[in-house]
Each structure stands twice: as C-alpha cells, then as structure tokens.
Design an enzyme around this catalytic site. Structure first.
Site, PDB file in Angstrom:
ATOM      1  N   GLU A 110       0.920  -1.219   0.278  1.00  0.00           N
ATOM      2  CA  GLU A 110      -0.499   0.275  -0.101  1.00  0.00           C
ATOM      3  C   GLU A 110       1.040   0.828   0.186  1.00  0.00           C
ATOM      4  OE1 GLU A 110      -2.473  -1.260  -0.912  1.00  0.00           O
ATOM      5  OE2 GLU A 110      -2.319  -2.525  -0.518  1.00  0.00           O
TER       6      GLU A 110
ATOM      7  N   TYR B 160      -1.512  -8.258 -11.079  1.00  0.00           N
ATOM      8  CA  TYR B 160      -0.310  -7.953 -10.120  1.00  0.00           C
ATOM      9  C   TYR B 160       0.578  -8.655 -11.162  1.00  0.00           C
ATOM     10  CZ  TYR B 160      -4.105  -6.297  -7.472  1.00  0.00           C
ATOM     11  OH  TYR B 160      -4.619  -5.800  -6.440  1.00  0.00           O
TER      12      TYR B 160
HETATM   13  N1  BES Z   1      -5.651  -1.337  -4.225  1.00  0.00           N
HETATM   14  C1  BES Z   1      -6.327  -2.479  -4.422  1.00  0.00           C
HETATM   15  C2  BES Z   1      -7.618  -2.661  -3.769  1.00  0.00           C
HETATM   16  C3  BES Z   1      -7.891  -2.654  -5.112  1.00  0.00           C
HETATM   17  C4  BES Z   1      -8.126  -3.569  -6.121  1.00  0.00           C
HETATM   18  C5  BES Z   1      -9.438  -2.753  -4.607  1.00  0.00           C
HETATM   19  C6  BES Z   1      -8.848  -2.678  -7.278  1.00  0.00           C
HETATM   20  C7  BES Z   1     -10.091  -2.433  -6.266  1.00  0.00           C
HETATM   21  C8  BES Z   1     -10.035  -2.524  -7.083  1.00  0.00           C
HETATM   22  C9  BES Z   1      -4.662  -2.718  -3.344  1.00  0.00           C
HETATM   23  O1  BES Z   1      -3.492  -2.047  -3.538  1.00  0.00           O
HETATM   24  C10 BES Z   1      -4.599  -3.775  -3.067  1.00  0.00           C
HETATM   25  O2  BES Z   1      -3.687  -4.730  -4.203  1.00  0.00           O
HETATM   26  N2  BES Z   1      -4.390  -5.125  -2.318  1.00  0.00           N
HETATM   27  C11 BES Z   1      -4.536  -6.072  -1.932  1.00  0.00           C
HETATM   28  C12 BES Z   1      -3.063  -6.095  -1.658  1.00  0.00           C
HETATM   29  C13 BES Z   1      -2.046  -7.135  -1.031  1.00  0.00           C
HETATM   30  C14 BES Z   1      -1.739  -7.559  -2.945  1.00  0.00           C
HETATM   31  C15 BES Z   1      -0.869  -7.212  -0.681  1.00  0.00           C
HETATM   32  C16 BES Z   1      -5.700  -7.048  -1.163  1.00  0.00           C
HETATM   33  O3  BES Z   1      -6.309  -6.122  -0.566  1.00  0.00           O
HETATM   34  O4  BES Z   1      -5.577  -8.444  -1.006  1.00  0.00           O
HETATM   35 ZN    ZN Z   2      -2.835  -2.625  -4.318  1.00  0.00          ZN
END
Ligand code: BES
Ligand code: ZN
Length: 644
Positions: free
Chosen positions: A333, A419
C-alpha cells in the site's frame, strides 16, 4: 466540440479557495489525456468538453439513516462552446443544483446502468470557458450506496459505537460523491464532515486540525465537525472516509495508526516497520510527496487486505498476526504512493500500471527492509502465480495480456495477470537493463508523470526514449510489445531462483511420496511465507485422516496468522472435512475480506451435495455483514438471488 487550447489551460495554476484560517495553497490542474488508449468506458463524463478540477464536500454522517447528506461544490472548467457538464452518479438523491451564487441550474438524470450508474447532466448556461466556475449540488447518498458500509456496534471490536467506511476503487465513489469518477480526471478536494460525538472522522487528506464542537441541537446528540484537504490532484477513487470510535498511535515522525481502542496496541506493534519502509521506498524511488503516511485498521468487514488511500492507508485487521509476518501488505500500500497515486492509470485497461508496478516495488522495498531471502521468495510466488493463471486460462487466452483487450471488462480481469505478470515484466526489464539503470528509469517515470495519468503506451515510449534510445539489439531483447499486448509469457521472462523454497518444496515432495509430515519444530521455524507455500502446494485431495494428522502436527486451526488459517480452512472444506465446519462458520461470520470469503464459499459449493446446504446456511447468516463488493463476488457462486 474538441477543445484545442485545452493543454494550455490545464497548465494554469489557480489559487485555492480554502478556509480563511489556512494560507491558500497552489493547486495545479492535471491534464486529461487525449489519446485513444486513455479513454475510460466506465464514466459518463466528457472531460474534453467540461471537467471537474476540485471537489469541496460539506457532509453530515447520518448513522440512523445510513447515508451522507449535504453539498458538493465542484470547480468546473470547460471549453468555450460547451453547454453542459456530465457527472457520474450511482443512486444519489439530488435535492437541487445551483451556480456559485445560488441560482438554480437545470439538470437531468439519465437512465441507470447496473455497472456505471447514471449520468447527471448539468446545464452550464453562461458559465463556460477556461475560467473556473462553481456548481453546488445538494444531495444525499442512496440507500444502497455501494462505496459505503455502515456497521452496527456489534460489527466493531469495541461493540459500543457504530462505524462507517468507504471503498472507492474501482467505480464505487459515485455512490456518495457526485463528480466525474474516472482515474484520468484528477481533482483536488477538501471536506468538512460532521459526526456524532465521540466518533472520530478520518479521510484520505490532511486534517486541518482539531474538530470543532457544534452547538447541541435539541433531540440530537452533540456533533463534531472535521476538516480535511488534499491539494495534490488525485484520481477521485482515492477520496476515502472512515468514522468510528478511534484512537491514534504515533509510529514515527511522519507515520501513525488509527484503530479502535481495543486494537490500537496490537496494531502499532504490528506496524513498527513502517518508517523503515518509507525510508527504503524513498531511497529507491525519490521523496515521499504526500506529507504524512498514516493508516487505519478497520473492522473485519473491510472487503480488502489494504487500500492505498493517500495519507491514510485503509487496512483489514486480519493482517495482524502478532509477529509482523503479513506486513508485506504495508509495503504494497505504501508503494502505491508512487505507483498508482502519484502516477495513475488513465483507464482501467492498464491495471498493471498500478498493481503490477506496485507489486514490483513491494518486492524491492521488502528486499531493503527484510533481506534477500524474502524477495527471492516473493519472486518465486509471483512466478508461480503467473504459471498457474496461464495454465487455468490457457496461454492464448486474451485475458493473459497485460493491457486489457477492448472486448474484455477490465474490472473483471485476472489479478494474477495484473499483479504477478505485471511485476514479472518489470523484474525482467530490471534483469536485462541492469538494476542501477532501471532504478534510474523508474525514478524518472515517477518524476516526469507525477500527479498525472499515464498509459501503457507512455511507459513503452519512455523506455524507448530514456533507456533503449537507438540500441536495436536491446529493443529486440526486451520484447516490450509482446509483454504488453501479447498473451502467455514472453520467452525472456526472468526465472525465479529454484532455491527460494528449497526446504519447503522438499517437504511437500516428501509428503506427496509417503505422507511424511514436517516435524512440529521445522514447521514452527518456517516463515509465514514458507508455511503458506507448503499449504498451497499440498495435493488437492486429502482424506479425513490426513487432514486430522496435518492439523494435529502443525496446529493449523490454532494459528494466529489468518492467511495460514484461511489456507487450512480452504483445504478442509474442499475435502468435505466436517470437523472444520464450525471454525469456518465462525471465520466467515467475523471476516468480510473477499480474498478469504469468496474462495471458502467456492470450496464449499464445489463439493456439491455436501457443501451446498452448508454454504447456503452460512451465507444466510453472514451476507448482511459483508460489503457490497464481497456480496457481488459471492452471490453468483452460491446462486443468491434474494435481492438486498
Ligand atoms: N488497490 C488495491 C485494492 C483494489 C484493487 C481495490 C482493485 C479495488 C479494485 C490494493 O492496493 C491491493 O492490491 N490490495 C491487496 C493487497 C495485497 C496484494 C498485498 C489486497 O487487498 O489483498
Ligand atoms: Zn494494490
């Protein structure tokens, strides 16, 4: 109706009209990109005709009515020949729209689309041209506002006060803020929010100081007003709010954490590496440009692990393990403060530019703070993630390209591609170009496009301009177009170190061959990453005896790490293991993080006659406590058709 002088106008600097007691800050209006690749199909806005540059919210949090109510004052800039501005809405209840002097403006609300919501088209009359104009919208959020989750006291750690939080990404903020809800239309914002005492409001902006106590109104509880400001222009999905019974703990000179009193100590302890992570990120990618880096630990209904809301990362409490083993989440984050928040994808089709770049940065930050073994392991997991996605989707599947092809819905795109393949692309670039030169390039990327939208094409153009120059051999070896537009995996992909999980993979093999389990001590000595790797690599099918023995020896159902607990429950449910059902039920009743909830319902449902009635029974109980996002993912799995 295109507006030729737009670029010149967007470079205008306007002085802010902020509260009298604050010195007015300079606000830069970020340009809207005009390229085809930057077009966002999920907004009704037509920003090249008229666009929002600044949002000022004045809202009351109404916990009884589960809604926000008040006004949004928008600064608007338009082409000379524009006649109207189009905003995004999803169920907003509009009371009226006026100009800055209180004169009514005509507006219409269009038909609603299940994804996009509905357009609000406001007639601008004489108010067109490059000069900023204001429109004032009186409104309330609708009863189903998808961005907001209103929690009863029972859904909080303290059990005494209600709680509310928002989740804007991807296109949910239009359910509580009437603006142009598109990542390529950057806006600055400010807000004045009132909430009943003793609740504290936090937002993804800098606080303007102590709250103001408001006069008691008869029959109503005392309220306090909180003010925030964000003078850096941001994509509007990053405007976020939370309110509850909150305490603050300082972590370092520029970082801290908000949490309910019951959790503040554990949260601060778990987050004690935060300053080291900020320092590491700055060393790699240039100064942190947002001032403070605070976080809030939300109730377990929060549907994500984390959300990179500027100056206020939102976190699930499920990352707290007591041993900092899940703090890769914070590195992720935090990294968004460069990739995503500073330089943002202009449209959802370039998801990798936010999440893939962030995953790459996360590994680099982790390497600095936690050492090389950890990063080697992260890369191995990332590679395994890509391979698994390619296997299940098929190498020729258009869903495996980084830039989402036109015919696909980018909001439903595979996260392993966005990702993991995204990060693997950058790891590959780093290994071919060389770390030092590639780090220089990335720093330059963030500097050149700071506070602006970007596309895949711009990333490639910058690589060609600043790194490849005229080196045709280098151009060929990088295979850039194949990485961005091609399916499958380009042959130059950087390979993970086979030693990354050598010990664990040996143990997995031993288990597969003759059922030998890791010794209790060996297991306890493994990092959470290694434990997760072992559980993820276990055979799909396990008998009751095997599950009982694994649980007995490794203490799985007793782990303090929710990631490990989740993997145990998933394996157990997938294999119809009755003794795990009560714990799964308790977990699903407590936790709303979609990453855990969705696969557990999938595991149950996938067994057919055994799990379907269990899933239906549990979902009947737990659905009401889930955020709209988690519901939207689970409803189709369990065939839920019961409406809200
Ligand atoms: N920005 C994302 C969450 C998100 C992505 C919300 C797309 C809505 C649409 C956040 O940074 C994220 O990737 N969270 C992951 C963290 C993990 C990859 C460490 C999560 O919530 O699992
Ligand atoms: Zn993210």
């Amino acid at each position: 109706m295109r507006f030729p002088a737009f670029a010149a106008i967007t470079a205008l600097i306007v002085s802010g009209c902020t509260a009298e007691d604050l010195p007015s800050q300079e606000r830069v209006i970020a340009p809207v990109l005009t390229s085809e690749q930057a077009m966002d199909e999920f907004t009704y806005a037509r920003p090249l005709e008229a666009r929002v540059t600044h949002v000022a919210l004045d809202l009351d949090l109404d916990f009884e009515g589960a809604r926000v109510e008040g006004t949004a004052t928008l600064d608007v800039q338009s082409a000379e020949d524009a006649t109207e501005i189009v905003l995004d809405s999803d169920g907003l209840i509009i009371g009226g729209i006026t100009d800055g002097n209180g004169n009514d403006l005509d507006y219409t609300i269009g038909e609603s689309d299940p994804d996009k919501g509905e357009p609000i088209t406001v007639q601008l009359g004489e108010m067109t041209g490059p000069e900023l104009q204001q429109i004032v919208i009186s409104y309330a959020s609708g009863p189903e506002a998808e961005a907001l989750q209103w929690l009863s006291p029972e859904q909080t750690a303290g059990g005494e006060h209600p709680f509310v939080f928002s989740q804007g990404q991807a296109i949910l903020n239009r359910s509580w803020i009437p603006t142009q809800d598109s990542p390529g239309i950057r806006q600055t914002w400010e807000a004045r929010i009132t909430a009943p005492d003793p609740l504290t409001v936090v937002m993804s902006g800098i606080s303007r100081g102590d709250p103001e106590m408001l006069d008691e109104v008869e029959g109503e509880s005392t309220r306090r007003a909180f003010e925030f400001v964000m003078d850096n222009s941001i994509p509007p999905y990053l405007i976020a709010i939370a309110a509850g019974n909150l305490e603050f703990a300082e972590l370092g000179p520029r970082s801290g954490v908000w949490a309910e009193p019951a959790q503040i100590e554990a949260a601060a302890e778990e987050l004690s590496d935060t300053e080291a992570m900020i320092d590491a990120a700055e060393g790699l990618y240039g100064s942190y440009r947002w001032g403070r880096y605070d976080m809030i630990v939300l109730p377990p209904a929060f549907p994500y692990g984390g959300m990179e809301n500027p100056v206020m990362t939102f976190l699930t409490p499920t990352f707290i393990a007591g041993d900092r083993s899940n703090t890769g989440l914070i590195a992720h984050e935090l990294a968004h403060s460069w990739s995503g928040n500073l330089v943002t994808y202009a449209s959802w089709r370039d998801g990798w530019l936010n999440e893939g770049v962030t995953s790459y940065l996360t590994a680099r930050i982790s390497e600095e703070v936690f050492g090389e073994t950890r990063v080697m392991q992260e890369r191995a997991l990332e590679y395994a993630g890509v391979m698994e996605a390619l296997e299940s989707l098929g190498e020729d599947n258009p869903r495996t390209a980084l830039r989402t092809p036109d015919e696909l819905n980018p909001l439903e795109y595979s996260s392993a591609i966005v990702y993991d393949k995204g990060a693997l692309f950058l790891h590959t670039m780093e290994s071919i170009i060389g770390r030092e030169q590639f780090d220089d390039f990335m720093r330059g990327w963030f500097d050149r496009h700071a506070f602006q939208p970007a596309t895949s094409e711009m990333f490639l153009a910058d690589l060609r301009e600043y790194v490849i120059q005229d080196d045709s051999e280098l151009e060929e070896s990088l295979m850039l177009d194949e990485w961005i537009y091609g399916t499958g995996l380009p042959e130059n992909a950087a390979q993970p170190d086979p030693e990354a999980f050598a010990a664990v993979d040996g143990a997995v093999e031993a288990y597969g061959t003759d059922g030998t389990m890791p010794a209790t001590d060996t297991w306890a000595g493994w990092s959470a990453f290694e434990q997760r790797r072992f559980l993820e690599e276990l055979p799909d099918e396990l008998s009751d005896e095997q599950l009982a023995a694994l649980n007995e020896t490794l203490g799985l159902s007793e782990t303090g790490n929710n990631e490990v607990l989740f993997l145990w429950l998933e394996a157990a449910l997938r294999n119809e293991y009755d003794p795990a059902v009560p714990q799964a039920e308790e977990f699903l009743g407590r936790v709303g993080r979609n990453k855990f909830v969705e696969p557990l319902f999938e595991a149950l449902w996938g067994t057919g006659a055994w799990g379907e009635p269990i899933a239906t029974r549990i979902y009947d109980e737990t659905r009401g406590g889930y955020h709209s996002y988690t519901r939207s993912q689970v409803d189709p799995i369990v065939g839920f058709a019961g409406g809200e």
